[in-house]
Write a protein that holds these residues in place. Structure first.
Motif, PDB file in Angstrom:
ATOM      1  N   ASP A 180      31.091  50.554   4.267  1.00 52.27           N
ATOM      2  CA  ASP A 180      31.983  49.546   4.684  1.00 52.27           C
ATOM      3  C   ASP A 180      32.991  49.029   3.619  1.00 52.27           C
ATOM      4  O   ASP A 180      34.116  48.387   3.693  1.00 52.27           O
ATOM      5  CB  ASP A 180      31.063  48.214   5.243  1.00 52.27           C
ATOM      6  CG  ASP A 180      32.069  47.142   5.959  1.00 52.27           C
ATOM      7  OD1 ASP A 180      32.601  47.501   6.620  1.00 52.27           O
ATOM      8  OD2 ASP A 180      32.003  46.015   5.420  1.00 52.27           O
ATOM      9  N   LEU A 211      25.591  41.320   8.613  1.00 47.11           N
ATOM     10  CA  LEU A 211      26.469  41.996   9.515  1.00 47.11           C
ATOM     11  C   LEU A 211      27.477  40.923  10.308  1.00 47.11           C
ATOM     12  O   LEU A 211      26.478  40.183  11.048  1.00 47.11           O
ATOM     13  CB  LEU A 211      25.818  43.087  10.479  1.00 47.11           C
ATOM     14  CG  LEU A 211      26.700  43.821  11.068  1.00 47.11           C
ATOM     15  CD1 LEU A 211      27.747  44.728  10.305  1.00 47.11           C
ATOM     16  CD2 LEU A 211      25.869  44.698  12.256  1.00 47.11           C
ATOM     17  N   ARG A 269      36.093  43.937   5.812  1.00 42.75           N
ATOM     18  CA  ARG A 269      34.559  44.316   5.599  1.00 42.75           C
ATOM     19  C   ARG A 269      33.827  43.417   6.686  1.00 42.75           C
ATOM     20  O   ARG A 269      33.844  42.238   6.837  1.00 42.75           O
ATOM     21  CB  ARG A 269      34.141  44.291   4.168  1.00 42.75           C
ATOM     22  CG  ARG A 269      34.796  45.162   3.360  1.00 42.75           C
ATOM     23  CD  ARG A 269      34.686  45.179   2.041  1.00 42.75           C
ATOM     24  NE  ARG A 269      35.447  45.994   1.257  1.00 42.75           N
ATOM     25  CZ  ARG A 269      35.497  46.006   0.080  1.00 42.75           C
ATOM     26  NH1 ARG A 269      34.886  45.169  -0.733  1.00 42.75           N
ATOM     27  NH2 ARG A 269      36.238  46.666  -0.735  1.00 42.75           N
ATOM     28  N   ARG A 270      32.835  44.299   7.130  1.00 38.35           N
ATOM     29  CA  ARG A 270      31.726  43.382   8.012  1.00 38.35           C
ATOM     30  C   ARG A 270      30.407  43.478   7.576  1.00 38.35           C
ATOM     31  O   ARG A 270      29.703  42.580   7.965  1.00 38.35           O
ATOM     32  CB  ARG A 270      31.910  43.992   9.495  1.00 38.35           C
ATOM     33  CG  ARG A 270      33.156  44.015   9.957  1.00 38.35           C
ATOM     34  CD  ARG A 270      33.189  44.717  11.353  1.00 38.35           C
ATOM     35  NE  ARG A 270      32.228  44.178  12.406  1.00 38.35           N
ATOM     36  CZ  ARG A 270      31.457  44.786  13.134  1.00 38.35           C
ATOM     37  NH1 ARG A 270      31.537  45.962  13.718  1.00 38.35           N
ATOM     38  NH2 ARG A 270      30.644  44.112  14.071  1.00 38.35           N
ATOM     39  N   VAL A 271      29.939  44.410   6.727  1.00 39.39           N
ATOM     40  CA  VAL A 271      28.737  44.585   6.194  1.00 39.39           C
ATOM     41  C   VAL A 271      28.630  44.028   4.854  1.00 39.39           C
ATOM     42  O   VAL A 271      29.420  44.193   4.077  1.00 39.39           O
ATOM     43  CB  VAL A 271      28.439  46.102   6.096  1.00 39.39           C
ATOM     44  CG1 VAL A 271      26.949  46.223   5.684  1.00 39.39           C
ATOM     45  CG2 VAL A 271      28.433  46.739   7.393  1.00 39.39           C
ATOM     46  N   ASN A 295      34.364  53.905  10.807  1.00 41.09           N
ATOM     47  CA  ASN A 295      34.937  54.279   9.514  1.00 41.09           C
ATOM     48  C   ASN A 295      34.803  55.590   9.367  1.00 41.09           C
ATOM     49  O   ASN A 295      35.700  56.311   8.604  1.00 41.09           O
ATOM     50  CB  ASN A 295      33.938  53.355   8.396  1.00 41.09           C
ATOM     51  CG  ASN A 295      34.434  52.113   8.128  1.00 41.09           C
ATOM     52  OD1 ASN A 295      35.471  51.706   8.148  1.00 41.09           O
ATOM     53  ND2 ASN A 295      33.372  51.153   7.972  1.00 41.09           N
ATOM     54  N   ASN A 305      36.634  49.786   3.337  1.00 40.27           N
ATOM     55  CA  ASN A 305      37.617  49.060   3.948  1.00 40.27           C
ATOM     56  C   ASN A 305      38.114  48.203   3.005  1.00 40.27           C
ATOM     57  O   ASN A 305      37.617  47.874   2.047  1.00 40.27           O
ATOM     58  CB  ASN A 305      36.989  48.219   5.159  1.00 40.27           C
ATOM     59  CG  ASN A 305      36.636  49.090   6.377  1.00 40.27           C
ATOM     60  OD1 ASN A 305      37.329  50.068   6.802  1.00 40.27           O
ATOM     61  ND2 ASN A 305      35.411  48.714   6.612  1.00 40.27           N
ATOM     62  N   TYR A 332      26.749  49.409   4.102  1.00 35.97           N
ATOM     63  CA  TYR A 332      27.470  48.422   3.081  1.00 35.97           C
ATOM     64  C   TYR A 332      28.576  49.313   2.095  1.00 35.97           C
ATOM     65  O   TYR A 332      29.775  49.022   1.833  1.00 35.97           O
ATOM     66  CB  TYR A 332      26.459  47.803   2.280  1.00 35.97           C
ATOM     67  CG  TYR A 332      27.174  47.101   1.233  1.00 35.97           C
ATOM     68  CD1 TYR A 332      27.983  45.624   1.511  1.00 35.97           C
ATOM     69  CD2 TYR A 332      27.033  47.321  -0.150  1.00 35.97           C
ATOM     70  CE1 TYR A 332      28.326  45.250   0.240  1.00 35.97           C
ATOM     71  CE2 TYR A 332      27.578  46.809  -1.270  1.00 35.97           C
ATOM     72  CZ  TYR A 332      28.233  45.569  -0.937  1.00 35.97           C
ATOM     73  OH  TYR A 332      28.923  44.730  -1.939  1.00 35.97           O
ATOM     74  N   ALA A 336      30.152  50.212  13.471  1.00 34.36           N
ATOM     75  CA  ALA A 336      30.899  49.680  12.253  1.00 34.36           C
ATOM     76  C   ALA A 336      31.033  51.269  11.446  1.00 34.36           C
ATOM     77  O   ALA A 336      31.785  51.670  10.817  1.00 34.36           O
ATOM     78  CB  ALA A 336      30.056  48.777  11.235  1.00 34.36           C
TER      79      ALA A 336
END
Length: 175
Positions: A15, A54, A23-25, A75, A18, A12, A71
């Motif tokens: 993430d 997620l 963001r995905r988390v 990054n 981003n 997180y 992910a």
């Protein structure tokens, strides 16, 4: 899945590098409405399954772990700098601790089971360090079967074929 929460938290933090739309988390953490809670040293904490935090995962644990790692890797390739390197280092460190804890937890079953299958004198144990959950003083250690050393010890010995079978993907022996 609770053992994965520290890893999820480190992902997180990564993430957050981003843009918000990418963001995905942790996307559900901020708007979680569940009422299930558990108590810990810091008070009440919302209980949730890691995969729900997620984007793009389902309830399959391996899928969740793979996508979380992907992910972070994405990054690391595009966002990692000397200023934020510690976030990636922390993610890797917590991942190693989780893997060690899982291996140590399985080891308390795998070592005796391998001893039963191969004979205790044919099994080489690997010391994984202090059991972080141990309450005994002095602290107990986690152990696992060192399969490579066990294979070497069994070399030229009738137990070698049994070791090779136990470590093969088709074996039902869970180590």
């Amino acid at each position: 899945m609770n053992s994965q929460r520290p890893r999820l938290y480190q992902a997180y933090l990564i993430d957050e590098l981003n843009d918000e739309a990418d963001r995905r988390v942790g996307f559900k953490c901020k708007r979680y409405t569940g009422k299930t809670k558990y108590k810990n040293a810091y008070g009440s904490v919302l209980d949730f399954s890691g995969h729900t935090a997620l984007k793009g995962t389902d309830e399959k644990f391996n899928d969740y772990i793979q996508k979380l790692g992907d992910a972070v890797t994405k990054n690391a390739q595009s966002k990692k700098t000397t200023a934020n390197k510690n976030r990636f280092d922390d993610f890797n460190a917590i991942t190693e601790k989780i893997l060690t804890a899982h291996a140590g937890d399985r080891g308390k079953f795998a070592v005796p089971a391998a001893g039963k299958e191969l004979g205790a004198s044919n099994v080489v144990k690997r010391d994984l360090g202090v059991d972080l959950l141990s309450t005994k003083v002095p602290f107990e250690h986690w152990y696992s079967v060192d399969w490579e050393e066990t294979k070497l010890r069994a070399s030229g010995n009738p137990t070698l074929s049994k070791v090779q079978y136990l470590t093969s993907p088709t074996s039902k022996f869970h180590y």
